[in-house]
Design an enzyme around this catalytic site. Sequence first.
Site, PDB file in Angstrom:
ATOM      1  N   GLU A  55      69.055  -6.048 -11.241  1.00  0.00           N
ATOM      2  CA  GLU A  55      70.385  -6.074 -10.617  1.00  0.00           C
ATOM      3  C   GLU A  55      70.998  -7.463 -10.529  1.00  0.00           C
ATOM      4  OE1 GLU A  55      70.912  -3.929  -7.042  1.00  0.00           O
ATOM      5  OE2 GLU A  55      70.027  -2.094  -7.832  1.00  0.00           O
ATOM      6  N   GLU A 105      66.086   2.945 -10.738  1.00  0.00           N
ATOM      7  CA  GLU A 105      66.190   3.191  -9.294  1.00  0.00           C
ATOM      8  C   GLU A 105      67.180   4.307  -9.036  1.00  0.00           C
ATOM      9  OE1 GLU A 105      67.187  -0.086  -6.686  1.00  0.00           O
ATOM     10  OE2 GLU A 105      65.793  -1.409  -7.747  1.00  0.00           O
TER      11      GLU A 105
HETATM   12  C1  GCO Z   1      69.009  -3.001  -4.690  1.00  0.00           C
HETATM   13  C2  GCO Z   1      67.592  -3.233  -4.978  1.00  0.00           C
HETATM   14  C3  GCO Z   1      66.671  -2.521  -4.063  1.00  0.00           C
HETATM   15  C4  GCO Z   1      67.264  -1.876  -2.832  1.00  0.00           C
HETATM   16  C5  GCO Z   1      67.720  -0.486  -3.113  1.00  0.00           C
HETATM   17  C6  GCO Z   1      68.309   0.231  -1.920  1.00  0.00           C
HETATM   18  O1  GCO Z   1      69.631  -2.141  -5.300  1.00  0.00           O
HETATM   19  O2  GCO Z   1      69.524  -3.641  -3.798  1.00  0.00           O
HETATM   20  O3  GCO Z   1      67.227  -3.110  -6.283  1.00  0.00           O
HETATM   21  O4  GCO Z   1      65.850  -3.585  -3.772  1.00  0.00           O
HETATM   22  O5  GCO Z   1      66.393  -1.876  -1.791  1.00  0.00           O
HETATM   23  O6  GCO Z   1      68.692  -0.484  -4.107  1.00  0.00           O
HETATM   24  O7  GCO Z   1      69.423  -0.427  -1.419  1.00  0.00           O
END
Ligand code: GCO
Length: 490
Positions: free
Chosen positions: A208, A396
Amino acid sequence: MAGQRVSRRTLLTAGSTSGLGMALSAAGCREAPAPLSPAASIEGPRRFPTGFLWGTATAAYQVEGAWNVDGKGESIWDRYVHTPGKIKHGDTGDVALDHYHRWAEDVRLMQDLGATAYRFSVSWPRIFPNGTGAPNARGLAFYDRLVDALLGSGLQPFLTCYHWDLPQALQERGGWESRDTAQALADYAGYLAGALGDRVRHFFTLNEIATFIEWGHGPDSLIAPGLRLPAARLNQARHHAVLAHGLAVQAIRAGGRPGTRVGPAENVTVGVPVVESPEHVTATEQFMREANAGYLTVMLEGRYTDRFLARAGADAPRFTPDDLKVIGSPVDFVGINVYMPRYVRADETQGFEAVGWSASHPRMQSPWHYIGPEALYWGPRHVARLWKASDIYITENGCGAADAIAGDGRIYDTDRIMFLRSYLSQLQRATAEGIPVRGYFHWSAFDNFEWTGGFGTRFGLVHVDYDTLKRTPKLSAQFYREVIERNAVV
Ligand code: GCO
């Protein structure tokens, strides 16, 4: 991503739910439905392709704890959480779930889910306490043990090199504003590929970039390092981060083994057409390309779009043609983090328009988390169509919830089950149409440190009591186990 919390919702307890069922049958309102034959729920259109990988994902800072143990250096997250006022309730990841010491139990819990893969990140300052220089053998030993345990338990390791915990020493030398940080990340990633590539086949470069650049360096900054850079400097930092991705792709290939595979794990902005008609679908594809222009688009095309450069104007990043070649280094797969959609419609003058959120659009617990299961169909579909990706992973997807403990000690997180079933149905639609999604990593295996939100928002399939560190699988863990076992939406 990290966010402010909304007030906690009150969940129905198991007791009150079954109470309602009893009242209905006692009043004779419903007859008990005939049981479904097992085949009806596992065959046909709800199935995923054979060999589809099912996993969970975590990140080092959110789970490991042991922040200053075994020679680990300080990261920007250590520094940030130790700065008063930055994190809800003053929570820190100093101990987190103590996964650093409880990894064996955690691997067993993932094995109990029947998962076939696990995505985790390596803490850069555990390996290179100052970002560069001599590696710290004790730090590497932790990941050695973890990888061996995963393989021994039938879980394929998917390793993320960078999930936001930049060594503080590099921040002091300019962080992502410095081009040297891109090279340092590549050197570190190449080292990991050399040290673990005999057992780890899949490497993600950075997690990200969009989040840690916009929310850690932009005007509304709320995560580490908490800078608010003017536009030109922000654009340059973003350029260095995508450059780091390209350099890392090359370094991982050079440092790994013949079968080593590498790609990004990016949180794309996913356009969902308001109507599934050709004009809106085409408009949505254009939106997708432009909305991700500084991230996935440049990584997969090796060029910034004209609109992106025009919008940035005099503040556009400085780069060479060679930079673009590096950034666009061919990848083996594309990982996308998908949580929510942006609804898009065709627009006669601009081509596309992202429509706003209605005030009553439903959200999960995190205020940013608008629900839109179709994102899990359109996300991979756009990636496959726009960039001809041949292997896509959902790196994710998941949701935060309050997850109250019921009187019997269990956690009946039916909201998470609702979320999962509806999103997975859309993912299944994608695979059924031949879109090459190879695996799904649920965020997250365990409740963990949710960045600025601290421990207030729980994303896990497994509940963690932060006083005792006791792990308890939630009802959603049982649901996910069934999905995995049947390789189908259940
Ligand atoms: C993000 C990260 C994760 C988060 C998840 C939930 O997207 O911020 O990759 O570490 O914890 O997405 O918010």
